[in-house]
Enzyme design. Structure first.
Site, PDB file in Angstrom:
ATOM      1  N   GLU A   1       0.794  -1.229   0.000  1.00  0.00           N
ATOM      2  CA  GLU A   1       0.000   0.000   0.000  1.00  0.00           C
ATOM      3  C   GLU A   1       0.829   1.283   0.000  1.00  0.00           C
ATOM      4  O   GLU A   1       0.646   2.166   0.848  1.00  0.00           O
ATOM      5  CB  GLU A   1      -0.957  -0.014   1.196  1.00  0.00           C
ATOM      6  CG  GLU A   1      -1.879  -1.241   1.192  1.00  0.00           C
ATOM      7  CD  GLU A   1      -2.759  -1.349   2.434  1.00  0.00           C
ATOM      8  OE1 GLU A   1      -2.907  -0.355   3.158  1.00  0.00           O
ATOM      9  OE2 GLU A   1      -3.286  -2.456   2.670  1.00  0.00           O
TER      10      GLU A   1
ATOM     11  N   ASN B   1       2.197  -5.198  -3.180  1.00  0.00           N
ATOM     12  CA  ASN B   1       0.820  -5.533  -2.824  1.00  0.00           C
ATOM     13  C   ASN B   1       0.005  -4.276  -2.542  1.00  0.00           C
ATOM     14  O   ASN B   1       0.509  -3.335  -1.898  1.00  0.00           O
ATOM     15  CB  ASN B   1       0.844  -6.421  -1.566  1.00  0.00           C
ATOM     16  CG  ASN B   1      -0.502  -7.073  -1.278  1.00  0.00           C
ATOM     17  OD1 ASN B   1      -1.090  -7.709  -2.134  1.00  0.00           O
ATOM     18  ND2 ASN B   1      -0.979  -6.890  -0.043  1.00  0.00           N
TER      19      ASN B   1
ATOM     20  N   HIS C   1     -10.301  -7.048  -1.563  1.00  0.00           N
ATOM     21  CA  HIS C   1     -11.306  -6.935  -0.489  1.00  0.00           C
ATOM     22  C   HIS C   1     -12.530  -6.300  -1.138  1.00  0.00           C
ATOM     23  O   HIS C   1     -12.481  -5.136  -1.557  1.00  0.00           O
ATOM     24  CB  HIS C   1     -10.816  -6.022   0.636  1.00  0.00           C
ATOM     25  CG  HIS C   1      -9.702  -6.594   1.444  1.00  0.00           C
ATOM     26  ND1 HIS C   1      -9.857  -7.690   2.268  1.00  0.00           N
ATOM     27  CD2 HIS C   1      -8.406  -6.210   1.581  1.00  0.00           C
ATOM     28  CE1 HIS C   1      -8.714  -7.960   2.867  1.00  0.00           C
ATOM     29  NE2 HIS C   1      -7.812  -7.080   2.466  1.00  0.00           N
TER      30      HIS C   1
ATOM     31  N   GLU D   1      -5.823 -11.132  -0.795  1.00  0.00           N
ATOM     32  CA  GLU D   1      -6.537 -10.961   0.485  1.00  0.00           C
ATOM     33  C   GLU D   1      -8.055 -11.007   0.274  1.00  0.00           C
ATOM     34  O   GLU D   1      -8.801 -10.213   0.814  1.00  0.00           O
ATOM     35  CB  GLU D   1      -6.144  -9.636   1.150  1.00  0.00           C
ATOM     36  CG  GLU D   1      -4.648  -9.433   1.284  1.00  0.00           C
ATOM     37  CD  GLU D   1      -4.268  -8.194   2.048  1.00  0.00           C
ATOM     38  OE1 GLU D   1      -5.154  -7.568   2.658  1.00  0.00           O
ATOM     39  OE2 GLU D   1      -3.088  -7.823   2.053  1.00  0.00           O
TER      40      GLU D   1
ATOM     41  N   ASP E   1     -11.835 -11.198   0.319  1.00  0.00           N
ATOM     42  CA  ASP E   1     -13.040 -11.443   1.095  1.00  0.00           C
ATOM     43  C   ASP E   1     -14.132 -10.567   0.482  1.00  0.00           C
ATOM     44  O   ASP E   1     -13.858  -9.576  -0.178  1.00  0.00           O
ATOM     45  CB  ASP E   1     -12.873 -11.211   2.601  1.00  0.00           C
ATOM     46  CG  ASP E   1     -12.131  -9.932   2.969  1.00  0.00           C
ATOM     47  OD1 ASP E   1     -11.389  -9.959   3.974  1.00  0.00           O
ATOM     48  OD2 ASP E   1     -12.290  -8.911   2.269  1.00  0.00           O
TER      49      ASP E   1
HETATM   50  O1  G3I Z   1      -2.160  -7.422  18.987  1.00  0.00           O
HETATM   51  C1  G3I Z   1      -3.150  -6.617  19.643  1.00  0.00           C
HETATM   52  C2  G3I Z   1      -3.514  -7.248  20.971  1.00  0.00           C
HETATM   53  O2  G3I Z   1      -2.376  -7.204  21.825  1.00  0.00           O
HETATM   54  C3  G3I Z   1      -4.674  -6.460  21.591  1.00  0.00           C
HETATM   55  O3  G3I Z   1      -5.068  -7.103  22.777  1.00  0.00           O
HETATM   56  C4  G3I Z   1      -5.829  -6.431  20.590  1.00  0.00           C
HETATM   57  C5  G3I Z   1      -7.019  -5.675  21.118  1.00  0.00           C
HETATM   58  O4  G3I Z   1      -6.772  -4.289  20.999  1.00  0.00           O
HETATM   59  O5  G3I Z   1      -5.397  -5.771  19.381  1.00  0.00           O
HETATM   60  C6  G3I Z   1      -4.374  -6.543  18.764  1.00  0.00           C
HETATM   61  O6  G3I Z   1      -3.983  -5.882  17.591  1.00  0.00           O
HETATM   62  C7  G3I Z   1      -4.938  -6.023  16.548  1.00  0.00           C
HETATM   63  C8  G3I Z   1      -4.254  -6.703  15.383  1.00  0.00           C
HETATM   64  O7  G3I Z   1      -5.138  -6.752  14.245  1.00  0.00           O
HETATM   65  C9  G3I Z   1      -3.829  -8.145  15.721  1.00  0.00           C
HETATM   66  O8  G3I Z   1      -4.988  -8.907  15.968  1.00  0.00           O
HETATM   67  C10 G3I Z   1      -5.345  -4.610  16.143  1.00  0.00           C
HETATM   68  O9  G3I Z   1      -6.138  -4.078  17.189  1.00  0.00           O
HETATM   69  C11 G3I Z   1      -6.160  -4.651  14.859  1.00  0.00           C
HETATM   70  O10 G3I Z   1      -6.328  -3.332  14.383  1.00  0.00           O
HETATM   71  C12 G3I Z   1      -5.402  -5.435  13.784  1.00  0.00           C
HETATM   72  O11 G3I Z   1      -6.247  -5.509  12.634  1.00  0.00           O
HETATM   73  C13 G3I Z   1      -5.579  -6.019  11.474  1.00  0.00           C
HETATM   74  C14 G3I Z   1      -5.529  -4.915  10.411  1.00  0.00           C
HETATM   75  O12 G3I Z   1      -4.899  -5.421   9.217  1.00  0.00           O
HETATM   76  C15 G3I Z   1      -4.756  -3.721  10.895  1.00  0.00           C
HETATM   77  O13 G3I Z   1      -4.815  -2.735   9.882  1.00  0.00           O
HETATM   78  C16 G3I Z   1      -6.383  -7.175  10.929  1.00  0.00           C
HETATM   79  O14 G3I Z   1      -6.359  -8.255  11.868  1.00  0.00           O
HETATM   80  C17 G3I Z   1      -5.783  -7.641   9.600  1.00  0.00           C
HETATM   81  O15 G3I Z   1      -6.637  -8.622   9.001  1.00  0.00           O
HETATM   82  C18 G3I Z   1      -5.665  -6.470   8.630  1.00  0.00           C
HETATM   83  O16 G3I Z   1      -4.996  -6.916   7.478  1.00  0.00           O
HETATM   84  C19 G3I Z   1      -4.704  -5.905   6.464  1.00  0.00           C
HETATM   85  C20 G3I Z   1      -3.507  -6.386   5.682  1.00  0.00           C
HETATM   86  O17 G3I Z   1      -2.426  -6.571   6.569  1.00  0.00           O
HETATM   87  C21 G3I Z   1      -3.163  -5.397   4.570  1.00  0.00           C
HETATM   88  N1  G3I Z   1      -4.321  -5.195   3.689  1.00  0.00           N
HETATM   89  C22 G3I Z   1      -5.487  -4.712   4.420  1.00  0.00           C
HETATM   90  C23 G3I Z   1      -5.886  -5.727   5.490  1.00  0.00           C
HETATM   91  C24 G3I Z   1      -7.117  -5.239   6.172  1.00  0.00           C
HETATM   92  O18 G3I Z   1      -6.860  -4.018   6.815  1.00  0.00           O
END
Ligand code: G3I
Length: 318
Positions: free
Chosen positions: A129, A170, A206, A236, A238
């Site tokens: 990105e 990507n 997505h 990715e 969905d």
């Molecule tokens: O690791 C922390 C944990 O310690 C904490 O307890 C918990 C609750 O606050 O948060 C956890 O972090 C989360 C992280 O995922 C790991 O689960 C973040 O809050 C959450 O924002 C994060 O979301 C991820 C997101 O990227 C962040 O932008 C999604 O799971 C993930 O599926 C998503 O993936 C991205 C790709 O990497 C790039 N393309 C877009 C895609 C969707 O945004």
């Protein structure tokens, strides 16, 4: 349920899935991975905040579990991601960097992470990105401190760490002929002209299930990267739908998944279609898009949905 992995040899298309290592403890999750997916992507655990939490500390515990599971199940791996502007640790964002000191930090990060899995991770989303929706460079820490050549540097560092790895750029909203897709096309041409090692582009795909695919512009886009000799991956996938929507939304969702697998089966430069998750049970969508969900091909009980059946039917009749 037909095991979708049975079609890999005949179709030369792998279905991939993104995961977090903690879900491997869920037996239904693990067996769904084994039955249907030939490639695994690291949903969060190879991002800087997770794998490199302190300047001098790496945490490979989660990624190691995923690598081990993939090797035990003859699955390929996709490293996601070496350079992004989200999920970076405070120490990276707060430091007073110069161009040289940040390039050194980037080189050391890539050397450590790609080097650890040399020969095990086949694909890398080297940069994720880098462009905004108008096709300009995002004003990220990487762009501000280093300039646009952070991209070519990252690809060169990754190639040095594992010369066999296939290196991808990507992004999202780059499936069709968008301003952002044009920026990616320009970037790839520049990198190829400079002799920078890049092997493919990933488009995240997505989708919002309310809107049909723009098949014409997608075909044109896939073909122009094919002419450059670039592999094109859906990285990715969905297709989110409103919680309030009825079963017709699941059929519309199935049409989108069917069109994507048809693209994959039709174009010889598409050999991977990765879903951003295995089952609706663990999808990122509900926490990011209030009131939407059910975006993947297996439901929260790991049972098939019309989307799964549509993919199975296309693979079976190939
Ligand atoms: O690791 C922390 C944990 O310690 C904490 O307890 C918990 C609750 O606050 O948060 C956890 O972090 C989360 C992280 O995922 C790991 O689960 C973040 O809050 C959450 O924002 C994060 O979301 C991820 C997101 O990227 C962040 O932008 C999604 O799971 C993930 O599926 C998503 O993936 C991205 C790709 O990497 C790039 N393309 C877009 C895609 C969707 O945004």
């Amino acid at each position: 349920l037909p095991h979708l992995r049975q079609y890999e040899a005949d179709t030369r298309v792998l279905l991939g899935a993104a995961l977090e290592s903690k879900h491997l403890e869920d037996a239904q999750f693990a067996s769904s991975l084994q039955q249907h997916f030939g490639q695994l992507s690291f949903e969060n655990e190879l991002k800087w905040e997770s794998v490199h939490p302190e300047p001098d500390r790496f945490d490979f515990s989660g990624p190691d579990k995923i690598v081990e599971f993939a090797q035990a199940n003859q699955m390929e791996l996709r490293g996601h991601t070496l350079v992004w502007h989200i999920q970076n640790p405070e120490w990276l964002l707060d430091a007073q960097w110069t161009r040289d000191s940040l390039l050194l930090a980037l080189e050391q990060h890539i050397h450590s992470v790609v080097g650890r899995y040399k020969g095990k991770i086949k694909y890398w989303d080297v940069v994720n990105e880098a462009f905004d929706d108008q096709g300009g460079y995002r004003d990220t820490i990487w762009y501000q401190v280093i300039g646009p050549d952070y991209i070519s540097k990252a690809f060169q560092y990754a190639h040095a760490a594992d010369p066999e790895a296939l290196l991808f750029y990507n992004d999202y909203s780059t499936e069709g002929m968008s301003p952002k897709a044009n920026a990616v096309y320009r970037l790839v041409n520049e990198l190829l002209d400079q002799g920078v090692p890049i092997h493919g582009v990933g488009t995240q795909a997505h989708f919002d299930g309310r809107y049909p695919l723009s098949r014409g512009p997608m075909a044109k886009n896939i073909e122009r990267f094919r002419e450059l000799g670039l592999t094109f991956h859906f990285t990715e996938v969905d297709v989110r739908i409103a919680d309030s929507a009825g079963v017709s939304a699941l059929d519309k969702q199935a049409e989108i998944y069917q069109e994507l697998i048809e693209f994959a089966l039709h174009y010889d430069n598409i050999d991977v279609m990765t879903m951003w998750g295995v089952s609706d049970k663990y999808s990122w969508i509900p926490s990011w898009f209030k009131g939407q969900g059910r975006a993947l091909i297996l439901d929260e009980n790991f049972q098939s949905k019309p989307a799964f059946d549509a993919i199975a039917e296309q693979l079976d009749s190939f």
